[in-house]
Design a protein around this motif. Structure first.
Motif, PDB file in Angstrom:
ATOM      1  N   ARG A   8       0.955  -1.207  -0.031  1.00 25.03           N
ATOM      2  CA  ARG A   8       0.067   0.147   0.094  1.00 25.03           C
ATOM      3  C   ARG A   8       0.933   1.467   0.047  1.00 25.03           C
ATOM      4  N   LEU A  10       0.738   5.642   0.245  1.00 26.91           N
ATOM      5  CA  LEU A  10       0.030   6.773   0.718  1.00 26.91           C
ATOM      6  C   LEU A  10       0.948   8.004  -0.072  1.00 26.91           C
ATOM      7  N   CYS A  34      -3.686   4.314  -1.206  1.00 23.23           N
ATOM      8  CA  CYS A  34      -4.567   4.777  -0.033  1.00 23.23           C
ATOM      9  C   CYS A  34      -5.430   5.959  -0.472  1.00 23.23           C
ATOM     10  N   ASP A  50      -5.005   3.021   7.073  1.00 24.06           N
ATOM     11  CA  ASP A  50      -4.564   2.148   6.174  1.00 24.06           C
ATOM     12  C   ASP A  50      -3.310   1.490   6.232  1.00 24.06           C
TER      13      ASP A  50
END
Length: 126
Positions: A8, A10, A34, A50
């Motif tokens: 993931r 960001l 995210c 997240d």
């Protein structure tokens, strides 16, 4: 059945066109992205929810908060790797980045697309 965790990312960027381009670039590198974070406050809230593996952070953010401290917090509190994608790449700023977030690559705007994959690969654990 073994499931691999999707990595993931960001994106902490207040310029929407750049944020969307970074989102596309990270998808191309195999990351789930995210929701976008245009400010320090949004970045911190999203990170806690997240749990990103990596954060792409601009130095100048909406609300006047400095991205260097946001990035330091994301790394120290959330364990996210950090790559700075910023137009603020003068010598003094880069030195401050390296003091506060050691080892974080600094990828200059507007040519970040050329260097992003290498910077991400340098900090993300596989």
């Amino acid at each position: 059945m073994s499931r691999t965790k999707c990595r993931r990312a960001l994106i902490v960027e207040d310029e929407i066109m750049i944020a969307l381009d970074l989102e596309h670039a990270m998808h191309d590198l195999g990351f789930e992205v995210c929701p976008l974070a245009p400010s320090d406050q949004k970045a911190r809230a999203l990170a806690m929810q997240d749990e990103p593996d990596i954060a792409l952070v601009d130095v100048c953010l909406a609300g006047g908060r400095e991205g260097i401290e946001t990035a330091r917090w994301l790394r120290d509190v959330c364990g996210a790797s950090v790559v700075f994608v910023t137009a603020c790449n003068d010598e003094a700023t880069v030195e401050r980045i390296h003091q506060r977030v050691p080892g974080a690559p600094v990828v200059p705007k507007p040519v970040y697309r050329d260097r992003l994959a290498d910077a991400v690969a340098a900090v993300v654990r596989t």
